[in-house]
Design a protein around this motif. Structure first.
Motif, PDB file in Angstrom:
ATOM      1  N   MET A 166      11.693  73.005  27.355  1.00  0.00           N
ATOM      2  CA  MET A 166      10.939  71.748  27.466  1.00  0.00           C
ATOM      3  C   MET A 166      11.837  70.609  27.923  1.00  0.00           C
ATOM      4  O   MET A 166      11.443  69.794  28.760  1.00  0.00           O
ATOM      5  N   LEU A 167      13.051  70.564  27.379  1.00  0.00           N
ATOM      6  CA  LEU A 167      13.985  69.505  27.768  1.00  0.00           C
ATOM      7  C   LEU A 167      14.423  69.691  29.212  1.00  0.00           C
ATOM      8  O   LEU A 167      14.549  68.721  29.971  1.00  0.00           O
ATOM      9  N   ASN A 168      14.647  70.915  29.617  1.00  0.00           N
ATOM     10  CA  ASN A 168      15.025  71.215  30.997  1.00  0.00           C
ATOM     11  C   ASN A 168      13.955  70.685  31.953  1.00  0.00           C
ATOM     12  O   ASN A 168      14.259  69.990  32.925  1.00  0.00           O
ATOM     13  N   THR A 169      12.692  71.014  31.651  1.00  0.00           N
ATOM     14  CA  THR A 169      11.579  70.572  32.502  1.00  0.00           C
ATOM     15  C   THR A 169      11.448  69.054  32.507  1.00  0.00           C
ATOM     16  O   THR A 169      11.255  68.437  33.562  1.00  0.00           O
ATOM     17  N   ALA A 170      11.570  68.442  31.315  1.00  0.00           N
ATOM     18  CA  ALA A 170      11.425  66.989  31.204  1.00  0.00           C
ATOM     19  C   ALA A 170      12.515  66.260  31.983  1.00  0.00           C
ATOM     20  O   ALA A 170      12.237  65.293  32.717  1.00  0.00           O
ATOM     21  N   LEU A 171      13.763  66.719  31.838  1.00  0.00           N
ATOM     22  CA  LEU A 171      14.869  66.078  32.546  1.00  0.00           C
ATOM     23  C   LEU A 171      14.724  66.239  34.057  1.00  0.00           C
ATOM     24  O   LEU A 171      14.968  65.301  34.822  1.00  0.00           O
ATOM     25  N   THR A 172      14.319  67.433  34.478  1.00  0.00           N
ATOM     26  CA  THR A 172      14.121  67.667  35.913  1.00  0.00           C
ATOM     27  C   THR A 172      13.078  66.711  36.475  1.00  0.00           C
ATOM     28  O   THR A 172      13.264  66.113  37.539  1.00  0.00           O
ATOM     29  N   THR A 173      11.981  66.548  35.740  1.00  0.00           N
ATOM     30  CA  THR A 173      10.898  65.650  36.175  1.00  0.00           C
ATOM     31  C   THR A 173      11.384  64.208  36.250  1.00  0.00           C
ATOM     32  O   THR A 173      11.153  63.509  37.248  1.00  0.00           O
ATOM     33  N   VAL A 191      18.521  70.290  42.458  1.00  0.00           N
ATOM     34  CA  VAL A 191      18.502  71.423  43.394  1.00  0.00           C
ATOM     35  C   VAL A 191      18.417  72.778  42.694  1.00  0.00           C
ATOM     36  O   VAL A 191      18.288  73.811  43.345  1.00  0.00           O
ATOM     37  N   GLY A 192      18.502  72.769  41.363  1.00  0.00           N
ATOM     38  CA  GLY A 192      18.401  74.023  40.630  1.00  0.00           C
ATOM     39  C   GLY A 192      18.618  73.798  39.150  1.00  0.00           C
ATOM     40  O   GLY A 192      19.123  72.751  38.733  1.00  0.00           O
ATOM     41  N   SER A 193      18.217  74.784  38.355  1.00  0.00           N
ATOM     42  CA  SER A 193      18.427  74.697  36.910  1.00  0.00           C
ATOM     43  C   SER A 193      18.546  76.091  36.333  1.00  0.00           C
ATOM     44  O   SER A 193      18.104  77.076  36.935  1.00  0.00           O
ATOM     45  N   ALA A 194      19.150  76.178  35.161  1.00  0.00           N
ATOM     46  CA  ALA A 194      19.327  77.469  34.488  1.00  0.00           C
ATOM     47  C   ALA A 194      19.313  77.260  32.987  1.00  0.00           C
ATOM     48  O   ALA A 194      19.578  76.162  32.490  1.00  0.00           O
ATOM     49  N   ALA A 195      19.002  78.341  32.266  1.00  0.00           N
ATOM     50  CA  ALA A 195      18.956  78.296  30.810  1.00  0.00           C
ATOM     51  C   ALA A 195      20.170  78.974  30.176  1.00  0.00           C
ATOM     52  O   ALA A 195      20.259  79.073  28.962  1.00  0.00           O
ATOM     53  N   GLN A 207      26.163  81.351  32.514  1.00  0.00           N
ATOM     54  CA  GLN A 207      26.629  82.224  33.591  1.00  0.00           C
ATOM     55  C   GLN A 207      25.786  82.049  34.844  1.00  0.00           C
ATOM     56  O   GLN A 207      26.313  81.959  35.962  1.00  0.00           O
ATOM     57  N   THR A 208      24.448  82.003  34.667  1.00  0.00           N
ATOM     58  CA  THR A 208      23.562  81.766  35.816  1.00  0.00           C
ATOM     59  C   THR A 208      23.869  80.413  36.445  1.00  0.00           C
ATOM     60  O   THR A 208      23.932  80.284  37.678  1.00  0.00           O
ATOM     61  N   ALA A 209      24.069  79.411  35.595  1.00  0.00           N
ATOM     62  CA  ALA A 209      24.384  78.070  36.099  1.00  0.00           C
ATOM     63  C   ALA A 209      25.653  78.098  36.946  1.00  0.00           C
ATOM     64  O   ALA A 209      25.675  77.569  38.061  1.00  0.00           O
ATOM     65  N   LEU A 210      26.709  78.731  36.433  1.00  0.00           N
ATOM     66  CA  LEU A 210      27.976  78.782  37.162  1.00  0.00           C
ATOM     67  C   LEU A 210      27.804  79.471  38.513  1.00  0.00           C
ATOM     68  O   LEU A 210      28.287  78.984  39.545  1.00  0.00           O
ATOM     69  N   ASN A 211      27.092  80.602  38.514  1.00  0.00           N
ATOM     70  CA  ASN A 211      26.879  81.337  39.763  1.00  0.00           C
ATOM     71  C   ASN A 211      26.146  80.489  40.795  1.00  0.00           C
ATOM     72  O   ASN A 211      26.510  80.459  41.982  1.00  0.00           O
ATOM     73  N   GLU A 212      25.102  79.781  40.348  1.00  0.00           N
ATOM     74  CA  GLU A 212      24.296  78.992  41.286  1.00  0.00           C
ATOM     75  C   GLU A 212      25.013  77.719  41.730  1.00  0.00           C
ATOM     76  O   GLU A 212      24.868  77.289  42.880  1.00  0.00           O
ATOM     77  N   LEU A 269      21.737  67.273  42.162  1.00  0.00           N
ATOM     78  CA  LEU A 269      22.089  67.620  40.787  1.00  0.00           C
ATOM     79  C   LEU A 269      21.740  69.061  40.475  1.00  0.00           C
ATOM     80  O   LEU A 269      20.773  69.618  41.019  1.00  0.00           O
ATOM     81  N   TYR A 270      22.509  69.644  39.569  1.00  0.00           N
ATOM     82  CA  TYR A 270      22.155  70.947  39.004  1.00  0.00           C
ATOM     83  C   TYR A 270      22.072  70.757  37.498  1.00  0.00           C
ATOM     84  O   TYR A 270      22.932  70.097  36.903  1.00  0.00           O
ATOM     85  N   LEU A 271      21.057  71.331  36.870  1.00  0.00           N
ATOM     86  CA  LEU A 271      20.823  71.126  35.444  1.00  0.00           C
ATOM     87  C   LEU A 271      20.928  72.440  34.682  1.00  0.00           C
ATOM     88  O   LEU A 271      20.197  73.393  34.963  1.00  0.00           O
ATOM     89  N   ALA A 272      21.832  72.502  33.728  1.00  0.00           N
ATOM     90  CA  ALA A 272      21.995  73.675  32.870  1.00  0.00           C
ATOM     91  C   ALA A 272      21.638  73.284  31.444  1.00  0.00           C
ATOM     92  O   ALA A 272      22.381  72.551  30.793  1.00  0.00           O
TER      93      ALA A 272
END
Length: 201
Positions: free
Chosen positions: A12-19, A30-34, A37-42, A4-7
């Motif tokens: 806090m929500l990003n960290t909680a969902l990843t956990t 496998v990765g996350s972005a805030a 554009q960063t999300a699309l690139n990764e 999964l990739y999380l954008a």
């Protein structure tokens, strides 16, 4: 293993969902972005199975990312996870061929279950979104909002629109903000195109 990739721009929500997602034995983030554009690139580099995308993010929205992945003919499936249950956003998501559209207030178990269903080839939409799409009034804009949008059709400035519709510039900006929000539009031109496509203008 499901990759999964999380954008998500809320830290806090990003960290909680990843956990939460990494606790699943067959899921790994496998990765996350805030920002989009960063999300699309990764995502283009990492090729995850599913990209979980928030809608409202800096630089590119989740819907923009989903559009780009569709244009790329990417094998990554898009799953929109948002607080916004607006029919206009849902319509854009459908046009981007997203594999899922869920609301953030859904239980985490529902998200995990949806991920597995998407990997099995199913398409998952929150029931209230589908219901809302078909029960919402045809035109979500008020008469005054339509007047403001109509006055903007020829590229008029806020001051010019204010003169045309006999409102203050500040009130015009408020109406235009409401129009963009209701239609899920990025800017005035986008809103005008949406309204014309639906024959509201």
């Amino acid at each position: 293993m499901i990759h999964l990739y999380l954008a998500e721009d809320q830290g806090m929500l990003n960290t909680a969902l990843t956990t939460i997602l990494n606790l699943e034995s067959d899921i790994t983030v496998v990765g996350s972005a805030a920002d989009g554009q960063t999300a699309l690139n990764e995502i283009r580099l990492k090729h995850p199975d599913i990209a979980i995308l928030d809608i409202e993010m800096p630089k590119l929205s989740g819907l923009d990312v989903a559009d780009q992945l569709k244009n790329d003919q990417s094998a990554t499936k898009s799953l929109i996870l948002t607080t916004f249950a607006q029919p206009a956003y849902f319509k854009r998501a459908l046009a981007a061929d997203v594999a899922g559209y869920l609301l953030k207030d859904s239980p985490s178990d529902d998200l995990v279950e949806s991920i597995h269903k998407i990997m099995a080839g199913q398409i998952i939409y929150a029931p209230e979104l589908v219901h809302g799409m078909y029960t919402a009034s045809q035109n979500p804009l008020t008469k005054r909002e339509l007047e403001v949008l109509s006055a903007a059709q020829n590229g008029a400035s806020t001051m010019e629109i204010a003169r045309i519709v006999s409102l203050s510039p500040g009130t015009v900006r408020n109406y235009m903000s409401a129009v963009l929000s209701k239609l899920g539009a990025h800017n005035r031109l986008d809103a005008i195109n949406i309204a014309k496509t639906n024959k509201w203008l």
